[in-house]
Design a protein around this motif. Structure first.
Motif, PDB file in Angstrom:
ATOM      1  N   HIS A  39      -3.547   0.778  -8.615  1.00  0.00           N
ATOM      2  CA  HIS A  39      -3.468   1.423  -7.310  1.00  0.00           C
ATOM      3  C   HIS A  39      -4.361   2.663  -7.335  1.00  0.00           C
ATOM      4  O   HIS A  39      -4.487   3.334  -8.366  1.00  0.00           O
ATOM      5  CB  HIS A  39      -2.031   1.841  -6.988  1.00  0.00           C
ATOM      6  CG  HIS A  39      -1.187   0.715  -6.475  1.00  0.00           C
ATOM      7  ND1 HIS A  39      -0.946   0.501  -5.142  1.00  0.00           N
ATOM      8  CD2 HIS A  39      -0.536  -0.275  -7.131  1.00  0.00           C
ATOM      9  CE1 HIS A  39      -0.178  -0.572  -4.991  1.00  0.00           C
ATOM     10  NE2 HIS A  39       0.086  -1.058  -6.184  1.00  0.00           N
TER      11      HIS A  39
ATOM     12  N   THR B 189       0.863  -1.174   0.000  1.00  0.00           N
ATOM     13  CA  THR B 189       0.000   0.000   0.000  1.00  0.00           C
ATOM     14  C   THR B 189       0.899   1.223   0.000  1.00  0.00           C
ATOM     15  O   THR B 189       1.718   1.400   0.911  1.00  0.00           O
ATOM     16  CB  THR B 189      -0.924   0.011   1.229  1.00  0.00           C
ATOM     17  OG1 THR B 189      -1.773  -1.142   1.175  1.00  0.00           O
ATOM     18  CG2 THR B 189      -1.788   1.262   1.251  1.00  0.00           C
TER      19      THR B 189
ATOM     20  N   VAL C 219      -4.060  -1.059  -3.509  1.00  0.00           N
ATOM     21  CA  VAL C 219      -4.504  -1.750  -4.716  1.00  0.00           C
ATOM     22  C   VAL C 219      -6.016  -1.893  -4.669  1.00  0.00           C
ATOM     23  O   VAL C 219      -6.595  -2.182  -3.615  1.00  0.00           O
ATOM     24  CB  VAL C 219      -3.860  -3.149  -4.818  1.00  0.00           C
ATOM     25  CG1 VAL C 219      -4.456  -3.942  -5.966  1.00  0.00           C
ATOM     26  CG2 VAL C 219      -2.355  -3.014  -5.003  1.00  0.00           C
TER      27      VAL C 219
END
Length: 541
Positions: free
Chosen positions: A514, A420, A444
């Protein structure tokens, strides 16, 4: 006798003399990948599918022997699916999500890595690395037949590298002698020992742990369930201080034994000594087995200071190395490819400034440090360095058998999850903090099933605006992004994973899926500013 289990897979790309070797001057290529392992081949496929002409130089002629990496994560499979090679992996692989931890002969606890429904892929599959490589190469062959500009050259070993402001020059050794090539961009994926990194005089700093582990791939008929089993201080004495068991395809099982510090590797790899350890574990169960492949490794947690050096960019093990416990090696390398591909494409096409590639360093260095931290912690827990550390470790294991609070402290290898990218310079500040944290900027995109496909299929590999419960007009010509709109309640899992307790939301999603930003309502100017930031067009002072 130990078996050469992958002989049939060798020579997938046998040496053949190329026209470049006949040229009077070095032939120029848009991109060259050094190294034909799973990450290098995935990088070539990623670039080729983005219409970037790419050449792979590998010092071998096909996949290697031995299973090496075997655990491929959900995110890795999502990337492989986008590249078009996940189906045979799933068909061949062994799916699992459950793990069990033992102390001696007592089960401490179990865990489920993907307890919720509504995902295309399982938490993990077990698949021997040569199969993974083979399926990526077969997808490249299919893509070549479709006109995708990828070439693979086996037994082409890079022996020299020089870089100027405008190009990279490589010296290549072949069975027919040496020749030279030039390229705009070079992607280095030549493994943890990386000859290219050495030739460039670049460091690889970190920690090498003293303990040694024996890998034994065995073929056997056993009724063990399909799950990850890890033993601290196993009762099958003589096997080692810890042990790990995984099921693989073809009736094979991966067994790892912790065998201590100052060892005689040659002695430990003798078949009779390997069998002594296996017999201690399997003999009491009456299980016959056949040894397929063995190796010894030590834990290493190292990385380069930075991954981008001008027009030479390092990916996978050539850039970073972690211990095998946690399955962070190849899975992390695939995320490198996922992060780099779209950025390099935009720079090559002139859609983004070159400094967008600096964010590959920024984001993947953070992800690497997270992997190294988790890997180091696992190593310290699995192999205590002092008597007091071992007492503490065993106390945690004893408490965990009956107490939930102690279980997070047990570390048999935190398993790979996608990074992340909190704090990335490409993110826009979260304008919807009450929405689920799992879908915050930097994360994501969570997947969800739709009629006939999945949300990640719909998102694809371009910038996309995802709106739930918000009327977003057609912005064609105003934003270079796809538009995906759902009414609230249309797909409950999308509501759950993207709205939570909020009524509506607008998300900006990057080409690597993302999340770049999110808002409670639609504002084209706000989204345009966020897209410019995510594309590297906004540079912090």
């Amino acid at each position: 006798m130990l078996e050469d289990r992958y002989a049939l897979a060798h020579r997938l790309y046998p040496y053949a003399r190329s026209q470049d070797q006949e040229a009077a001057q070095p032939v120029h290529h848009k991109a060259i990948v050094i190294g034909g392992g799973p990450v290098g081949m995935a990088a070539a496929l990623e670039l080729g599918l983005k219409e970037i002409e790419v050449l792979v130089l590998d010092d071998h002629e096909g996949v290697g022997q031995g299973s090496r990496a075997i655990c491929f994560s959900k995110r890795c499979l999502e990337v492989a699916h986008r590249l078009g090679c996940a189906d045979p992996m799933i068909e061949k692989g062994v799916e699992w999500s459950l793990g069990r931890v033992f102390h001696g002969d007592k089960e401490v606890f179990d865990f489920n890595l993907l307890p919720e429904e509504g995902h295309r892929f399982p938490a993990f599959i077990n698949l021997q690395q040569p199969y993974f490589e083979k399926y990526v190469v077969e997808r490249i062959r299919q893509a070549q037949d479709e006109g995708v500009p990828i070439e693979i050259r086996g037994r082409n070993k890079v022996t020299g590298i020089e870089q100027s402001e405008k190009k990279v020059t490589l010296r290549v050794a072949t069975p027919d002698g040496d020749y030279s090539l030039t390229a705009d961009w070079v992607i280095v994926a030549d493994g943890a020992s990386s000859p290219t990194r050495t030739m460039m005089g670049l460091g690889f700093e970190g920690k090498v742990f003293e303990d040694n582990f024996l890998i034994a791939d065995v073929r056997m008929k056993a009724d063990f369930p399909v799950e990850r089993r890890f033993w601290f201080e196993p009762t099958f004495k003589g096997s080692g201080d810890s042990a790990l068991l995984h099921k693989q395809p073809d009736g094979e099982w991966r067994i790892d034994f912790q065998i201590g510090w100052d060892i005689d590797r040659k002695k430990e790899l003798k078949e009779e000594n390997i069998r002594a350890r296996l017999d201690a574990m399997l003999g009491p169960l009456g299980i016959d087995y056949e040894i397929v492949w063995t190796s010894i490794y030590t834990f290493q947690c190292r990385r380069m200071e930075k991954f981008r050096h001008g027009h030479v960019i390092f990916v996978g093990d050539s850039a970073h190395q972690v211990s095998p416990f946690g399955a962070r090696g190849c899975n992390s390398g695939m995320q490198d490819v996922d992060n780099l591909g779209w950025k390099l494409k935009r720079v090559i096409d002139g859609q983004s400034p070159e400094h967008l590639l600096d964010t590959y360093d920024e984001e993947r260095l953070v992800a690497t440090d997270e992997n190294i931290l988790n890997s180091t912690r696992a190593t310290d827990f699995i192999t205590p360095k002092s008597k007091m550390s071992k007492i503490f470790r065993n106390a945690v294991l004893d408490l965990s058998e009956e107490n939930d609070f102690a279980r997070p402290f047990v570390n048999s290898g935190r398993l790979s999850v996608p990074a992340t990218l909190d704090g990335s310079s490409l993110n826009t500040e979260d304008a919807l903090p009450d929405a689920p944290a799992r879908s915050r900027p930097g994360a994501v995109c969570p997947d969800a099933p739709l009629d006939g496909d999945f949300l990640l299929d719909r998102i694809g590999d371009r910038f996309a605006v995802l709106a739930i419960g918000v009327d977003v007009p057609d912005f064609e010509g105003d934003l270079d992004a796809d538009r995906i709109v759902f009414s609230k309640g249309a797909v409950p899992l999308i509501d759950e994973r993207y709205l939570g307790n909020v009524e509506q939301a607008v998300y900006l999603i990057r080409p690597d899926q993302h999340i770049a930003g999110r808002w409670p309502d639609w504002n084209v100017n706000t989204v345009r500013e966020a897209l410019d930031r995510a594309a590297g067009k906004v540079r912090e002072a």
